[in-house]
Structure formats: C-alpha cells, structure tokens
Design a protein around this motif. Structure first.
Motif, PDB file in Angstrom:
ATOM      1  N   GLU A 109     -26.775  15.694 -31.252  1.00 41.32           N
ATOM      2  CA  GLU A 109     -26.620  17.021 -30.649  1.00 41.32           C
ATOM      3  C   GLU A 109     -26.218  16.911 -29.179  1.00 41.32           C
ATOM      4  O   GLU A 109     -25.329  17.624 -28.715  1.00 41.32           O
ATOM      5  CB  GLU A 109     -27.937  17.789 -30.780  1.00 41.32           C
ATOM      6  N   GLU A 110     -26.850  16.012 -28.450  1.00 43.57           N
ATOM      7  CA  GLU A 110     -26.506  15.806 -27.042  1.00 43.57           C
ATOM      8  C   GLU A 110     -25.080  15.297 -26.891  1.00 43.57           C
ATOM      9  O   GLU A 110     -24.353  15.721 -25.991  1.00 43.57           O
ATOM     10  CB  GLU A 110     -27.485  14.833 -26.380  1.00 43.57           C
ATOM     11  N   ALA A 111     -24.666  14.400 -27.772  1.00 42.19           N
ATOM     12  CA  ALA A 111     -23.298  13.881 -27.717  1.00 42.19           C
ATOM     13  C   ALA A 111     -22.292  15.000 -27.957  1.00 42.19           C
ATOM     14  O   ALA A 111     -21.261  15.082 -27.277  1.00 42.19           O
ATOM     15  CB  ALA A 111     -23.116  12.764 -28.745  1.00 42.19           C
ATOM     16  N   GLU A 112     -22.582  15.872 -28.910  1.00 35.78           N
ATOM     17  CA  GLU A 112     -21.684  16.990 -29.193  1.00 35.78           C
ATOM     18  C   GLU A 112     -21.600  17.937 -27.997  1.00 35.78           C
ATOM     19  O   GLU A 112     -20.519  18.430 -27.667  1.00 35.78           O
ATOM     20  CB  GLU A 112     -22.147  17.733 -30.443  1.00 35.78           C
ATOM     21  N   LYS A 113     -22.723  18.174 -27.332  1.00 42.50           N
ATOM     22  CA  LYS A 113     -22.714  19.032 -26.138  1.00 42.50           C
ATOM     23  C   LYS A 113     -21.841  18.417 -25.044  1.00 42.50           C
ATOM     24  O   LYS A 113     -21.107  19.118 -24.353  1.00 42.50           O
ATOM     25  CB  LYS A 113     -24.133  19.227 -25.602  1.00 42.50           C
ATOM     26  N   THR A 114     -21.941  17.118 -24.892  1.00 41.39           N
ATOM     27  CA  THR A 114     -21.154  16.440 -23.861  1.00 41.39           C
ATOM     28  C   THR A 114     -19.669  16.560 -24.158  1.00 41.39           C
ATOM     29  O   THR A 114     -18.881  16.891 -23.273  1.00 41.39           O
ATOM     30  CB  THR A 114     -21.552  14.954 -23.765  1.00 41.39           C
ATOM     31  N   VAL A 115     -19.288  16.318 -25.395  1.00 38.10           N
ATOM     32  CA  VAL A 115     -17.878  16.418 -25.765  1.00 38.10           C
ATOM     33  C   VAL A 115     -17.380  17.844 -25.548  1.00 38.10           C
ATOM     34  O   VAL A 115     -16.324  18.067 -24.955  1.00 38.10           O
ATOM     35  CB  VAL A 115     -17.661  15.976 -27.235  1.00 38.10           C
TER      36      VAL A 115
ATOM     37  N   GLU B   8     -14.180  22.400 -20.043  1.00 37.25           N
ATOM     38  CA  GLU B   8     -14.086  22.619 -18.607  1.00 37.25           C
ATOM     39  C   GLU B   8     -12.625  22.718 -18.184  1.00 37.25           C
ATOM     40  O   GLU B   8     -11.875  21.768 -18.246  1.00 37.25           O
ATOM     41  CB  GLU B   8     -14.766  21.476 -17.847  1.00 37.25           C
ATOM     42  N   GLY B   9     -12.247  23.888 -17.751  1.00 41.19           N
ATOM     43  CA  GLY B   9     -10.909  24.092 -17.255  1.00 41.19           C
ATOM     44  C   GLY B   9     -10.932  24.325 -15.761  1.00 41.19           C
ATOM     45  O   GLY B   9     -10.019  24.910 -15.195  1.00 41.19           O
ATOM     46  N   GLU B  10     -11.998  23.867 -15.146  1.00 37.30           N
ATOM     47  CA  GLU B  10     -12.174  24.104 -13.721  1.00 37.30           C
ATOM     48  C   GLU B  10     -11.188  23.264 -12.912  1.00 37.30           C
ATOM     49  O   GLU B  10     -10.892  22.124 -13.249  1.00 37.30           O
ATOM     50  CB  GLU B  10     -13.596  23.732 -13.297  1.00 37.30           C
TER      51      GLU B  10
ATOM     52  N   ASN C 134     -18.613  10.292 -15.158  1.00 40.14           N
ATOM     53  CA  ASN C 134     -18.757   8.861 -15.417  1.00 40.14           C
ATOM     54  C   ASN C 134     -20.205   8.494 -15.697  1.00 40.14           C
ATOM     55  O   ASN C 134     -20.498   7.705 -16.598  1.00 40.14           O
ATOM     56  CB  ASN C 134     -18.219   8.041 -14.242  1.00 40.14           C
ATOM     57  N   PHE C 135     -21.112   9.081 -14.939  1.00 39.47           N
ATOM     58  CA  PHE C 135     -22.534   8.841 -15.156  1.00 39.47           C
ATOM     59  C   PHE C 135     -22.946   9.318 -16.547  1.00 39.47           C
ATOM     60  O   PHE C 135     -23.636   8.610 -17.288  1.00 39.47           O
ATOM     61  CB  PHE C 135     -23.348   9.553 -14.067  1.00 39.47           C
ATOM     62  N   MET C 136     -22.499  10.517 -16.920  1.00 32.59           N
ATOM     63  CA  MET C 136     -22.832  11.072 -18.230  1.00 32.59           C
ATOM     64  C   MET C 136     -22.258  10.198 -19.355  1.00 32.59           C
ATOM     65  O   MET C 136     -22.911   9.959 -20.371  1.00 32.59           O
ATOM     66  CB  MET C 136     -22.301  12.507 -18.347  1.00 32.59           C
ATOM     67  N   LEU C 137     -21.051   9.706 -19.165  1.00 35.11           N
ATOM     68  CA  LEU C 137     -20.446   8.852 -20.188  1.00 35.11           C
ATOM     69  C   LEU C 137     -21.194   7.527 -20.325  1.00 35.11           C
ATOM     70  O   LEU C 137     -21.322   7.004 -21.436  1.00 35.11           O
ATOM     71  CB  LEU C 137     -18.970   8.617 -19.879  1.00 35.11           C
ATOM     72  N   ARG C 138     -21.703   6.994 -19.236  1.00 36.56           N
ATOM     73  CA  ARG C 138     -22.512   5.766 -19.323  1.00 36.56           C
ATOM     74  C   ARG C 138     -23.792   6.024 -20.108  1.00 36.56           C
ATOM     75  O   ARG C 138     -24.205   5.220 -20.942  1.00 36.56           O
ATOM     76  CB  ARG C 138     -22.832   5.223 -17.929  1.00 36.56           C
ATOM     77  N   ILE C 139     -24.406   7.171 -19.847  1.00 38.10           N
ATOM     78  CA  ILE C 139     -25.614   7.535 -20.592  1.00 38.10           C
ATOM     79  C   ILE C 139     -25.282   7.674 -22.080  1.00 38.10           C
ATOM     80  O   ILE C 139     -26.000   7.168 -22.945  1.00 38.10           O
ATOM     81  CB  ILE C 139     -26.230   8.837 -20.048  1.00 38.10           C
ATOM     82  N   ARG C 140     -24.208   8.367 -22.391  1.00 34.06           N
ATOM     83  CA  ARG C 140     -23.827   8.576 -23.787  1.00 34.06           C
ATOM     84  C   ARG C 140     -23.480   7.255 -24.474  1.00 34.06           C
ATOM     85  O   ARG C 140     -23.725   7.084 -25.669  1.00 34.06           O
ATOM     86  CB  ARG C 140     -22.655   9.552 -23.907  1.00 34.06           C
ATOM     87  N   ASP C 141     -22.908   6.305 -23.725  1.00 37.28           N
ATOM     88  CA  ASP C 141     -22.617   5.002 -24.315  1.00 37.28           C
ATOM     89  C   ASP C 141     -23.911   4.284 -24.689  1.00 37.28           C
ATOM     90  O   ASP C 141     -24.011   3.685 -25.763  1.00 37.28           O
ATOM     91  CB  ASP C 141     -21.791   4.149 -23.349  1.00 37.28           C
TER      92      ASP C 141
END
Length: 120
Positions: free
Chosen positions: A22-28, A34-36, A52-59
């Motif tokens: 579920e967390e991985a899906e939220k991240t994706v 994000e169109g900011e 980058n920090f979030m992607l390291r956590i997800r890895d």
C-alpha cells in the motif's frame, strides 16, 4: 511449530506485506501525480532530495517484501522457524521480533562476529 503459532506468524507477515504494498502504491501515485513546477531551484532541489530519500526507503521495503514472501513460502513448505545454518528451532521471541529471519540467535551472532572480523 504448531498450526496456531504458524497462523499467528502468517497473519503478521501478510499484514505487513499489505502495508508495504500500500505504501509503495502511494509513493508511485504521488510521484506520477505531482505536476508541480518550482521556479526556485532551491525548492526543486529540496523536492528531488525528498524523492531520492523516499525511493531509498522504498528500495529497502522492496527487499523486505521479498523476505516476507520467502517467509510465507517457508510457512507453506514447513521450514518456517528452523535455522537454515544449524537446523535448530528459531526461538519464538526472535521470530516475534523479526519474523523474516532464517537464523537462530546463536548463528546470527556468529555471522555478525565473522562480518566484524572481515571488516577489521
């Protein structure tokens, strides 16, 4: 290990697996939605750093997902809770602390001691 204890660990592992997915899906979703745009380079750099920090956590979580699936497979094939190094039972308290473990506490200590020696 009795069936009730196996069912307990299976539920814990399945719940954690659901949470991680579920967390991985939220991240994706968050990264693709994000169109900011940031006119300030500092804001943009901050966003990239956070990503980058979030992607390291997800890895790390991806690796944990693999370990959880392997533990669930061990429950199915009857090898859950048995140390892969010495063949002894892994203590229930150790499994409660780290249900994906494949080593009893004594074998894990030996492994860590060997790693320390190699690093020195």
């Amino acid at each position: 290990m009795d069936q009730e204890t196996l069912a307990y660990f299976k539920e814990i592992l399945e719940q954690r697996l659901r949470e991680l997915i579920e967390e991985a899906e939220k991240t994706v979703t968050g990264m693709t939605d994000e169109g900011e745009t940031f006119p300030d380079p500092t804001d943009r750099a901050s966003l990239e750093s956070d990503r980058n920090f979030m992607l390291r956590i997800r890895d790390r979580e991806r690796k944990l997902i693999t370990k959880i699936r392997e533990a669930l497979q061990r429950i199915e094939d009857g090898s859950f809770g048995i140390c892969e190094a010495c063949g002894d039972d892994i203590g229930i308290e150790r499994l409660k602390a780290r249900p994906v473990t494949t080593l009893c506490i004594d074998c894990k200590r030996r492994q860590e001691a060997l790693e320390k020696i190699r690093e020195a």
